[in-house]
Write an enzyme that holds these catalytic residues in place. Structure first.
Site, PDB file in Angstrom:
ATOM      1  N   ASN A  11     -18.225  -0.385   0.991  1.00 52.40           N
ATOM      2  CA  ASN A  11     -19.243   0.587   1.400  1.00 52.40           C
ATOM      3  C   ASN A  11     -19.452   1.666   0.352  1.00 52.40           C
ATOM      4  OD1 ASN A  11     -19.764  -0.331   4.183  1.00 52.40           O
ATOM      5  ND2 ASN A  11     -17.689   0.360   4.620  1.00 52.40           N
ATOM      6  N   ALA A 108     -11.829   5.065 -10.532  1.00 58.15           N
ATOM      7  CA  ALA A 108     -12.335   6.421 -10.290  1.00 58.15           C
ATOM      8  C   ALA A 108     -11.968   6.920  -8.903  1.00 58.15           C
ATOM      9  CB  ALA A 108     -13.850   6.439 -10.475  1.00 58.15           C
ATOM     10  N   ASP A 109     -11.965   6.016  -7.915  1.00 56.10           N
ATOM     11  CA  ASP A 109     -11.625   6.421  -6.550  1.00 56.10           C
ATOM     12  C   ASP A 109     -10.187   6.925  -6.457  1.00 56.10           C
ATOM     13  OD1 ASP A 109     -10.684   3.833  -7.119  1.00 56.10           O
ATOM     14  OD2 ASP A 109     -10.871   3.159  -5.047  1.00 56.10           O
ATOM     15  N   THR A 184      -3.122 -15.459  21.083  1.00 50.67           N
ATOM     16  CA  THR A 184      -3.518 -15.486  19.673  1.00 50.67           C
ATOM     17  C   THR A 184      -4.027 -14.145  19.155  1.00 50.67           C
ATOM     18  OG1 THR A 184      -4.061 -17.840  19.824  1.00 50.67           O
ATOM     19  CG2 THR A 184      -5.036 -16.619  18.001  1.00 50.67           C
TER      20      THR A 184
END
Length: 260
Positions: A11, A108-109, A184
């Site tokens: 995103n 960069a993040d 499950t």
């Protein structure tokens, strides 16, 4: 006003600051093939939808781990917001020192999160970002970024389960009522959530042990981070807006590059 954009693999996470105040946030799905006009239309629409005239956006800062979007995105900012964006990267004044053999390898993040963790919470600090990948980054009391660990994010692990195992369904990622799963879906949820908790606790423990920093503050961020932070004592703080705050801090250090 400042438009801060964090371009992730999944995103775009965006925030608008009025002075030091984060007034609104929004997200866009990351798509590599968009034109500058498409980006301009999307961003202007989002800004106006929040009740903010796009003319009030005077500066933009971008941190990106997706190089292929940057040409169109940068042109969109210039065309639709009439300013030169600050791009987080080599040459950006950060206030911390990347003390590893090849500083350019750090995304960069991660730099943005490390800056925010250090400036807001002090050092030594271990910043965990539960994003597409889960990253663990260690900054010393002197502001030196000295180590980082990268592992598959919770969503990546979940996708691997239902894409690679024919009989396993796509599920909601959440903590089940008990780890003693009896069907499950809850068994998958237990494996994903408790597996990530265990991984987090062990990696934090080993990073603190090998660094010798007994007084480390552990700060977590990222969309799925709240699930994990609520279930372990090894995380000191959960700050969902850490990356936005880091972008603002970097903007403040580098605002001379923006629109006069």
């Amino acid at each position: 006003m400042l438009l801060a954009i964090d371009v992730g693999n999944t995103n775009f996470t965006c925030g608008i600051f009025d002075g030091e105040t984060l007034v609104t946030t929004f997200r866009l799905t990351t798509k590599e093939k968009r034109t500058s006009d498409e980006y301009g239309f999307l961003f202007c629409g989002m800004v106006e939808n929040r009740g903010i005239n796009k003319e009030r956006i005077t500066d933009v800062i971008i941190a990106s781990v997706v190089p292929d979007v940057m040409h169109s995105l940068g042109n969109a900012v210039r065309k639709y917001f009439d300013c030169k964006p600050i791009i987080v990267g080599a040459g950006t004044k950060s206030g911390i020192r990347i003390a590893i053999p090849n500083p350019r390898e750090i995304g960069a993040d991660r730099v943005v999160d490390a800056v925010a963790g250090y400036e807001l919470y002090g050092g030594p600090v271990l910043v965990i970002d539960f994003g597409t990948a889960t990253t663990y980054d260690l900054v010393t009391a002197e502001g030196d970024f000295i180590a980082g660990v990268t592992s598959p994010g919770i969503a990546i692990s979940a996708n691997a389960l239902w894409n690679e195992a024919a009989k396993l369904p796509e599920i909601e990622i959440k903590k089940p009522e008990s780890i003693l799963a009896k069907e499950t879906i809850s068994s998958m949820q237990a494996g994903l959530v408790y597996g990530t908790i265990g991984q987090t606790e062990y990696i934090v423990k080993k990073m603190i042990e090998e660094s010798g920093f007994s007084d480390v503050k552990v700060v977590a961020t990222g969309g799925l981070g709240r699930i994990i932070a609520n279930e372990t004592d090894c995380i000191s703080e959960y700050d969902p807006m850490l990356t936005m705050k880091g972008l603002y801090l970097l903007y403040r250090r580098n605002r001379g590059q923006g629109k006069p």
